[in-house]
Design an enzyme around this catalytic site. Sequence first.
Site, PDB file in Angstrom:
ATOM      1  N   PRO A  29     -55.487  74.112 -18.310  1.00 58.57           N
ATOM      2  CG  PRO A  29     -56.139  75.709 -16.713  1.00 58.57           C
ATOM      3  CD  PRO A  29     -56.687  74.668 -17.639  1.00 58.57           C
ATOM      4  CG  ASP A  30     -48.948  75.026 -17.286  1.00 60.71           C
ATOM      5  OD1 ASP A  30     -49.438  76.115 -16.928  1.00 60.71           O
ATOM      6  OD2 ASP A  30     -47.873  74.953 -17.920  1.00 60.71           O
ATOM      7  CG  PHE A  31     -50.599  73.415 -11.523  1.00 58.46           C
ATOM      8  CD1 PHE A  31     -51.655  73.591 -10.648  1.00 58.46           C
ATOM      9  CD2 PHE A  31     -50.492  72.200 -12.194  1.00 58.46           C
ATOM     10  CE1 PHE A  31     -52.579  72.586 -10.431  1.00 58.46           C
ATOM     11  CE2 PHE A  31     -51.412  71.184 -11.989  1.00 58.46           C
ATOM     12  CZ  PHE A  31     -52.456  71.376 -11.103  1.00 58.46           C
ATOM     13  NE  ARG A  32     -45.231  75.109  -9.289  1.00 57.34           N
ATOM     14  CZ  ARG A  32     -45.928  73.993  -9.086  1.00 57.34           C
ATOM     15  NH1 ARG A  32     -46.264  73.215 -10.112  1.00 57.34           N
ATOM     16  NH2 ARG A  32     -46.293  73.646  -7.869  1.00 57.34           N
ATOM     17  CG  ASN A  53     -51.386  65.684 -15.684  1.00 57.43           C
ATOM     18  OD1 ASN A  53     -50.698  66.430 -14.992  1.00 57.43           O
ATOM     19  ND2 ASN A  53     -51.178  65.506 -16.973  1.00 57.43           N
ATOM     20  CB  ILE A  54     -56.277  65.312 -10.892  1.00 57.22           C
ATOM     21  CG1 ILE A  54     -56.390  66.776 -11.335  1.00 57.22           C
ATOM     22  CG2 ILE A  54     -55.238  65.184  -9.789  1.00 57.22           C
ATOM     23  CD1 ILE A  54     -57.189  67.620 -10.386  1.00 57.22           C
ATOM     24  CG  ASP A  55     -56.007  65.282 -17.120  1.00 58.25           C
ATOM     25  OD1 ASP A  55     -55.707  64.066 -17.204  1.00 58.25           O
ATOM     26  OD2 ASP A  55     -55.254  66.192 -17.515  1.00 58.25           O
ATOM     27  CG  HIS A  66     -49.922  64.868  -7.553  1.00 57.32           C
ATOM     28  ND1 HIS A  66     -49.334  65.950  -8.172  1.00 57.32           N
ATOM     29  CD2 HIS A  66     -48.955  64.335  -6.767  1.00 57.32           C
ATOM     30  CE1 HIS A  66     -48.062  66.054  -7.775  1.00 57.32           C
ATOM     31  NE2 HIS A  66     -47.813  65.075  -6.935  1.00 57.32           N
TER      32      HIS A  66
HETATM   33  P1  OAD Z   1     -46.416  72.925 -13.962  1.00 56.20           P
HETATM   34  O1  OAD Z   1     -47.409  73.946 -14.388  1.00 56.20           O
HETATM   35  O2  OAD Z   1     -45.591  73.213 -12.770  1.00 56.20           O
HETATM   36  O3  OAD Z   1     -45.425  72.619 -15.144  1.00 56.20           O
HETATM   37  C1  OAD Z   1     -45.874  72.355 -16.452  1.00 56.20           C
HETATM   38  C2  OAD Z   1     -44.670  72.341 -17.373  1.00 56.20           C
HETATM   39  O4  OAD Z   1     -45.114  71.967 -18.656  1.00 56.20           O
HETATM   40  C3  OAD Z   1     -43.985  73.696 -17.493  1.00 56.20           C
HETATM   41  O5  OAD Z   1     -42.589  73.488 -17.446  1.00 56.20           O
HETATM   42  C4  OAD Z   1     -44.427  74.194 -18.874  1.00 56.20           C
HETATM   43  O6  OAD Z   1     -43.434  74.955 -19.517  1.00 56.20           O
HETATM   44  C5  OAD Z   1     -44.619  72.892 -19.605  1.00 56.20           C
HETATM   45  N1  OAD Z   1     -45.646  72.928 -20.660  1.00 56.20           N
HETATM   46  C6  OAD Z   1     -46.877  73.485 -20.641  1.00 56.20           C
HETATM   47  N2  OAD Z   1     -47.548  73.233 -21.765  1.00 56.20           N
HETATM   48  C7  OAD Z   1     -46.714  72.485 -22.535  1.00 56.20           C
HETATM   49  C8  OAD Z   1     -46.824  71.886 -23.823  1.00 56.20           C
HETATM   50  N3  OAD Z   1     -47.926  71.980 -24.559  1.00 56.20           N
HETATM   51  N4  OAD Z   1     -45.766  71.186 -24.283  1.00 56.20           N
HETATM   52  C9  OAD Z   1     -44.622  71.065 -23.536  1.00 56.20           C
HETATM   53  N5  OAD Z   1     -44.473  71.601 -22.326  1.00 56.20           N
HETATM   54  C10 OAD Z   1     -45.504  72.293 -21.827  1.00 56.20           C
HETATM   55  O7  OAD Z   1     -47.233  71.556 -13.812  1.00 56.20           O
HETATM   56  P2  OAD Z   1     -46.753  70.196 -13.088  1.00 56.20           P
HETATM   57  O8  OAD Z   1     -45.296  70.029 -13.198  1.00 56.20           O
HETATM   58  O9  OAD Z   1     -47.619  69.117 -13.578  1.00 56.20           O
HETATM   59  O10 OAD Z   1     -49.993  69.328  -7.589  1.00 56.20           O
HETATM   60  O11 OAD Z   1     -47.144  70.541 -11.584  1.00 56.20           O
HETATM   61  C11 OAD Z   1     -46.916  69.603 -10.589  1.00 56.20           C
HETATM   62  C12 OAD Z   1     -47.911  69.730  -9.477  1.00 56.20           C
HETATM   63  O12 OAD Z   1     -47.973  71.090  -8.997  1.00 56.20           O
HETATM   64  C13 OAD Z   1     -49.341  69.449  -9.872  1.00 56.20           C
HETATM   65  O13 OAD Z   1     -49.635  68.072  -9.930  1.00 56.20           O
HETATM   66  C14 OAD Z   1     -50.125  70.128  -8.776  1.00 56.20           C
HETATM   67  C15 OAD Z   1     -49.335  71.406  -8.673  1.00 56.20           C
HETATM   68  O14 OAD Z   1     -49.347  72.003  -7.416  1.00 56.20           O
HETATM   69  C16 OAD Z   1     -50.907  69.377  -6.626  1.00 56.20           C
HETATM   70  O15 OAD Z   1     -51.855  70.112  -6.681  1.00 56.20           O
HETATM   71  C17 OAD Z   1     -50.650  68.438  -5.488  1.00 56.20           C
END
Ligand code: OAD
Length: 284
Positions: free
Chosen positions: A36-39, A110-112, A129
């Site tokens: 999963p992503d974060f936001r 990413n940390i994966d 990160h």
């Molecule tokens: P986010 O979850 O903030 O953002 C992910 C983005 O990818 C969002 O804009 C989604 O709309 C988009 N997205 C998701 N799935 C997608 C897909 N299949 N194709 C295209 N777009 C997609 O994640 P990050 O930006 O990576 O840090 O978050 C940054 C940092 O926040 C992470 O490294 C983590 C977190 O807190 C730490 O823990 C230090």
Amino acid sequence: PVLKSFDLKNAAEYMSKCSNIIVMAGAGISTSAGIPDFRSPGTGLYSQLSKYDLPSPEAIFHLEFFRNNPKPFFLLAKELYPQKFTPTPTHFFIRLLNEKNKLLRIFTQNIDSLERIAGIPSEKIVEAHGTFFTSHCLNCRKEYDLEFVKEVIFKDEIPHCTDCDGIVKPDIIFFGESLPDRFQQCVQSDFSKADFLIIIGTSLQVAPFNRLVSFVDKNCPRLLINMEPAGKATSIWDLGSSSLLYDTNKNRRDVFHKSTCDDGVTELAKLLGWEDDFNKLLES
Ligand code: OAD
Ligand code: ZN
């Protein structure tokens, strides 16, 4: 304008002449691998943390919170532990960029470790990160490997140092920690050289990583491939040139391709005439 028009076709045409491409990646490049992503509302990690009773979702990654209460983090780590580590087409596209001698560096949040597993050489990767693959005692800095941590967290216990009993923390960067030295070094050496920037699968909400978009030359095109616009919404983007301008009439060089990462890179590979090479990598 630097680009004739602000679409993927023109971006590809420009890219075909580039040899120092920087990729900035985030959690969106790994969601199709089941991570999963974060936001993202609903599916993102931060909307699934209510059971941990945290002061805020991000607290789970705050160093001070963790020192006092490491349990939520390790419960989550266990829950999120990937069943298998399978890179996505986007990871393979980045490898292909390297095999075409166009990749200067991939800066990933990413940390994966999927960049490594996809076969991108480690000298081309900056894990901004950190990584889950090694851990250190917060107290005496003794190093531990993934197996040690995995075994303990799967027993629902907290990993403690065998020498001093300190908490053992995976080497991922928490809020309150500085980014790895390698990040600082590569930012210094790379961004002034870049001739094209690809930003992919990130909401660009987290500093200092999100600031990197403003470190390329003002004539360097910036291509964002993402499900939603990114790179605004925080005050640092109000500093003029650091904003991605793809949706304003002042735009000269920013392209927003709204799609999944995998669809976006597949189309890009086609436009670059790399379809066969890309498919070969995917089948390998
Ligand atoms: P986010 O979850 O903030 O953002 C992910 C983005 O990818 C969002 O804009 C989604 O709309 C988009 N997205 C998701 N799935 C997608 C897909 N299949 N194709 C295209 N777009 C997609 O994640 P990050 O930006 O990576 O840090 O978050 C940054 C940092 O926040 C992470 O490294 C983590 C977190 O807190 C730490 O823990 C230090
Ligand atoms: Zn120790």
